[in-house]
Scaffold this motif. Structure first.
Motif, PDB file in Angstrom:
ATOM      1  N   THR A   1      17.163  68.333  90.213  1.00  0.00           N
ATOM      2  CA  THR A   1      18.004  67.378  89.340  1.00  0.00           C
ATOM      3  C   THR A   1      17.394  66.101  89.022  1.00  0.00           C
ATOM      4  O   THR A   1      16.097  65.708  89.502  1.00  0.00           O
TER       5      THR A   1
ATOM      6  N   ALA B   1      20.615  63.161  98.148  1.00  0.00           N
ATOM      7  CA  ALA B   1      19.759  62.250  98.731  1.00  0.00           C
ATOM      8  C   ALA B   1      18.772  61.629  97.574  1.00  0.00           C
ATOM      9  O   ALA B   1      17.475  61.363  97.905  1.00  0.00           O
ATOM     10  N   CYS B   2      19.424  61.239  96.488  1.00  0.00           N
ATOM     11  CA  CYS B   2      18.429  60.732  95.400  1.00  0.00           C
ATOM     12  C   CYS B   2      17.717  59.607  95.675  1.00  0.00           C
ATOM     13  O   CYS B   2      16.553  59.392  95.162  1.00  0.00           O
TER      14      CYS B   2
ATOM     15  N   CYS C   1      21.678  68.587  92.646  1.00  0.00           N
ATOM     16  CA  CYS C   1      21.586  67.430  93.439  1.00  0.00           C
ATOM     17  C   CYS C   1      22.170  67.472  94.978  1.00  0.00           C
ATOM     18  O   CYS C   1      23.295  67.801  94.879  1.00  0.00           O
TER      19      CYS C   1
HETATM   20  S1  FES Z   1      18.610  64.553  92.366  1.00  0.00           S
HETATM   21 FE1  FES Z   1      17.853  65.130  94.151  1.00  0.00          FE
HETATM   22  S2  FES Z   1      18.949  64.720  95.757  1.00  0.00           S
HETATM   23 FE2  FES Z   1      20.039  63.907  93.956  1.00  0.00          FE
END
Ligand code: FES
Length: 352
Positions: free
Chosen positions: A101, A142-143, A139
């Motif tokens: 993501t 852990a962005c 996602c």
């Molecule tokens: S975009 Fe990779 S953990 Fe949220």
């Protein structure tokens, strides 16, 4: 998004039965819900079944869950095929969920994906040594520490092609690995330098103390001179519901109040006023435009009666096809254009 279907028959085990431990777990989950609502435990049971089956859900495991919950197997199948947390094909010893993501993509997830493709192969396939398989997911939350992957139950964050490759090598060799950030960040603290929230007063209690001091001083000063609610209501009476407790300064003239006072509900003067032509909002057309036809497109429209007996002309060819007429046989379309003519194929296979 990959097509989610059950693994081929040759990979499916012949049977599945919950272990005694998981049987007890299932009973415990079912007991959480009222009688007749045992289907609510379906996700918990599918998850346990997946763990027991080695990280994926064979058909027999899905059927065992359905039997345990007294559900139609197709209902359990719907759940299992909907959620990507359930694997429908065998996975490697280390099942890698790769986050593709936007935040991870902006921080180099593309390079991590290349490592996976080179080291493990295509997504959804187990590596030749049986150690790895991977799947791109959305996602994983852990962005802050992007890019990241989840391997079995653990997160591995702040990945680079180098540290990720080393991580895979260590896992394959059975060496201990470090979960979480791979560059030494604690949880999701700022990357490299701490640049925000550095004011010491945020942490010594003085900010809270200043607020408390103001409250204490206000309390010591006693009530202020500002007029209270009752005083303000008396000075500036406003209409309110009688049961709202607010003072009623004047009576609103409503039809109900007028009737209660023995008057007609509408004042005759108001009625005459409303009926007066002087108050009408209709606009007379300008003299120079009065005889002009109303603007319209170049198409001509024929007013169609809803019933023939109303006397208006009836079109010989109705614009609405008779119910059941195949489109190719309809003489006209709703918009008046001609429909496609029939295509006739003769015995020599020629069309006309
Ligand atoms: S975009 Fe990779 S953990 Fe949220």
């Amino acid at each position: 998004m990959a097509v989610r279907k059950l693994a081929p028959e040759e990979l499916q085990p012949k049977s599945f039965a919950f272990s005694p431990e998981n049987e007890a777990f299932a009973d415990q989950q079912i007991a959480k819900y009222p009688p007749g609502r045992q289907a609510s435990a379906v996700i918990a049971l599918l998850w346990r079944a997946q763990e027991q089956a080695g990280g994926w859900l064979p058909r027999k495991a899905i059927e065992a869950v359905a039997a345990k919950l007294d559900m139609a197997p197709i209902r359990v199948m719907e759940v299992a095929t909907f959620y990507t947390m359930f694997n429908l094909e065998p996975v490697g010893k280390y099942f890698i969920q790769f986050c593709g993501t936007t935040p991870c993509a902006l921080r180099g997830a593309g390079e991590i994906k290349k490592v996976l493709q080179a080291r493990v192969g295509d997504s959804g396939h187990v590596s030749a040594d049986g150690n790895f398989s991977w799947l791109e997911v959305e996602c994983l939350g852990a962005c802050c520490n992007a890019p990241m992957v989840q391997i079995n139950d653990d997160y591995y964050e702040d990945l680079t092609p180098q540290n990720f490759e080393k991580l895979l090598n260590d896992l394959a060799a059975g060496r201990p690995v470090k979960t979480g950030s791979q560059i030494g960040r604690r949880t999701s603290e700022p990357y490299e330098a701490v640049n925000t929230l550095q004011d010491p007063s945020l942490y010594d209690g003085s900010v809270v103390g200043a607020w408390r001091k103001r409250f204490e001083e206000t309390a010591q000063e006693g009530p202020t001179e500002a007029p209270g609610l009752e005083q303000r209501a008396a000075e500036n009476p406003r209409a309110g519901k009688p049961d709202s407790g607010r003072a009623i300064g004047r009576v609103i003239e409503t039809p109900a109040n007028r009737v209660a006072e023995g008057k007609p509900p509408i004042d005759e003067k108001d009625r005459a006023d409303a009926a007066s032509k002087d108050r009408a909002t209709a606009v007379e057309p300008r003299k120079d435009e009065a005889d002009k036809p109303a603007p319209q497109s170049s198409k001509s429209y024929v007013a169609m009666p809803s019933k023939p007996e109303e006397g208006a002309p009836v079109a010989e060819s109705p614009t609405t096809p008779i119910a059941g007429t195949p489109p190719s046989h309809a003489e006209t379309r709703r918009d008046g254009s001609e429909s496609k003519p029939d295509v006739v194929v003769d015995k020599d296979n020629k069309t006309s």
